[in-house]
Motif scaffolding. Structure first.
Motif, mmCIF file in Angstrom:
data_model
loop_
_atom_site.group_PDB
_atom_site.id
_atom_site.type_symbol
_atom_site.label_atom_id
_atom_site.label_comp_id
_atom_site.label_asym_id
_atom_site.label_seq_id
_atom_site.Cartn_x
_atom_site.Cartn_y
_atom_site.Cartn_z
ATOM 1 N N GLU A 154 40.753 51.563 49.386
ATOM 2 C CA GLU A 154 40.491 52.487 48.284
ATOM 3 C C GLU A 154 41.626 52.391 47.265
ATOM 4 N N HIS A 155 41.303 51.917 46.096
ATOM 5 C CA HIS A 155 42.315 51.793 45.044
ATOM 6 C C HIS A 155 41.586 51.841 43.707
ATOM 7 N N PRO A 156 41.997 52.731 42.817
ATOM 8 C CA PRO A 156 41.257 52.890 41.553
ATOM 9 C C PRO A 156 41.273 51.646 40.672
ATOM 10 N N ASP A 157 42.237 50.745 40.882
ATOM 11 C CA ASP A 157 42.343 49.575 40.013
ATOM 12 C C ASP A 157 41.668 48.323 40.575
ATOM 13 N N SER A 158 41.076 48.423 41.768
ATOM 14 C CA SER A 158 40.456 47.237 42.369
ATOM 15 C C SER A 158 39.432 46.562 41.446
ATOM 16 N N PRO A 159 38.487 47.304 40.860
ATOM 17 C CA PRO A 159 37.530 46.643 39.966
ATOM 18 C C PRO A 159 38.214 45.987 38.769
ATOM 19 N N GLY A 160 39.275 46.622 38.266
ATOM 20 C CA GLY A 160 39.995 46.042 37.139
ATOM 21 C C GLY A 160 40.680 44.742 37.507
ATOM 22 N N TYR A 161 41.232 44.671 38.727
ATOM 23 C CA TYR A 161 41.865 43.431 39.172
ATOM 24 C C TYR A 161 40.819 42.326 39.316
ATOM 25 N N ALA A 162 39.666 42.664 39.897
ATOM 26 C CA ALA A 162 38.593 41.680 40.047
ATOM 27 C C ALA A 162 38.114 41.189 38.683
ATOM 28 N N ASP A 163 38.032 42.113 37.752
ATOM 29 C CA ASP A 163 37.635 41.794 36.387
ATOM 30 C C ASP A 163 38.644 40.822 35.755
ATOM 31 N N ALA A 164 39.940 41.127 35.916
ATOM 32 C CA ALA A 164 40.996 40.295 35.322
ATOM 33 C C ALA A 164 40.985 38.894 35.905
ATOM 34 N N LEU A 165 40.725 38.795 37.205
ATOM 35 C CA LEU A 165 40.716 37.473 37.827
ATOM 36 C C LEU A 165 39.553 36.634 37.295
ATOM 37 N N GLY A 166 38.404 37.274 37.119
ATOM 38 C CA GLY A 166 37.277 36.554 36.536
ATOM 39 C C GLY A 166 37.582 36.085 35.123
ATOM 40 N N ILE A 167 38.235 36.929 34.347
ATOM 41 C CA ILE A 167 38.594 36.561 32.978
ATOM 42 C C ILE A 167 39.584 35.398 32.978
ATOM 43 N N ALA A 168 40.519 35.398 33.928
ATOM 44 C CA ALA A 168 41.477 34.291 34.034
ATOM 45 C C ALA A 168 40.749 32.976 34.312
ATOM 46 N N LEU A 169 39.806 33.011 35.242
ATOM 47 C CA LEU A 169 39.051 31.800 35.574
ATOM 48 C C LEU A 169 38.256 31.302 34.372
#
Length: 297
Positions: A154-169
């Motif tokens: 449970e972490h409020p930023d998990s979706p944001g991290y997943a989003d950022a990784l996709g943007i990096a790719l």
């Protein structure tokens, strides 16, 4: 047609993933069987959406096909469609954010609109923020779809991290494919940055990018440096995942990040070819990820 069994539906999705996901499958196969099958289903539908944008045909035809995908996501799927059968079952077992598929449709719709732009070589996206919005639709969405299957602390930023990784790719994809995209009438590099670096996108008679001033190479190096920051942000997700999901994420990100470093070291290498890692290189990245050796941001 007869509705396929769940076993056959998932098998069809895994076959698509093995055939089409030349980079992602190295990570996907590190997952336990149930998660691997679910992620193959997600990939197969994402691939279908992406292929609609890339295939030949008029805007109206592609728009109709994308609208059919939206309808399928809202319950109007063909019951004989193995991909939708598998995705529907996966969504019943995992908290997959199905709305992210519609974001992907939005991003592919932007690709299709780009095809109709008569002056795209000046840059379809005005600013990096505009380009990042596109990346969020076509790749951040996939990151969040993956997270639904991985699960996380449970972490409020998990979706944001997943989003950022996709943007990096996706930024890596844009740098890798700058020549191929131009040949297909598409330019993703931001207009203001093309102007800032005085980078012209021109192909010679052999289909090779011409960079007389060196501005394009400078822009590629600048863009690669920025993409590294997005990887660093996205990889903050890894400690929140279980070991196998973390290994999958590290393998997928590691392959693209290594490709980014090779492009940054030799920008001109993308002027005449589509850069990729060898199968041995990809397998090596995946092996290190599974062993927990790839956790350096």
């Amino acid at each position: 047609m007869i509705r396929p069994s769940l076993e056959d539906a998932y098998a069809a999705c895994e076959a698509i993933t093995r055939r089409e996901a030349r980079n992602f499958y190295y990570g996907i196969r590190l997952l336990p069987p149930q998660k691997r099958s679910a992620l193959c289903a997600v990939y197969a539908l994402a691939r279908r959406i992406d292929d609609i944008g890339d295939e030949e045909g008029p805007f109206a035809e592609k728009a109709t096909a994308l609208a059919a995908v939206r309808a399928a996501l809202h319950g109007a799927a063909d019951p004989a469609d193995p991909v939708m059968v598998a995705v529907t079952d996966a969504a019943a077992h995992y908290p997959i954010p199905m709305g992210a598929f519609e974001e992907l449709v939005d991003g592919v719709t932007a690709d299709v609109r780009m095809d109709a732009d008569p002056d795209v070589t000046t840059g379809f996206y005005a600013t990096f923020d505009d380009m990042a919005g596109y990346c969020r639709s076509v790749a951040g969405s996939v990151g969040r779809l993956c997270l639904g299957i991985f699960g996380s602390m449970e972490h409020p930023d998990s979706p944001g991290y997943a989003d950022a990784l996709g943007i990096a790719l996706q930024q890596t994809n844009i740098l890798r494919d700058v020549r191929e995209d131009l040949q297909n009438g598409r330019v993703y590099l931001p207009r203001e940055e093309l102007e800032q670096f005085q980078a012209e996108l021109v192909l010679d008679e052999h289909g090779v990018l011409v960079d007389k001033s060196g501005g394009l190479a400078e822009l590629i190096r600048f863009s690669a440096e920025r993409a590294r920051d997005w990887y660093a942000e996205g990889l903050r997700l890894v400690p929140l995942l279980d070991r196998r999901s973390a290994a999958c994420t590290l393998a997928m990100a590691g392959i693209y990040r290594r490709l980014l470093e090779e492009i940054a070291a030799d920008p001109a290498s993308v002027y005449h070819q589509r850069r990729s890692l060898s199968g041995w290189q990809k397998a090596g990245v995946a092996a290190k990820a599974l062993a927990g050796m790839g956790r350096i941001a």
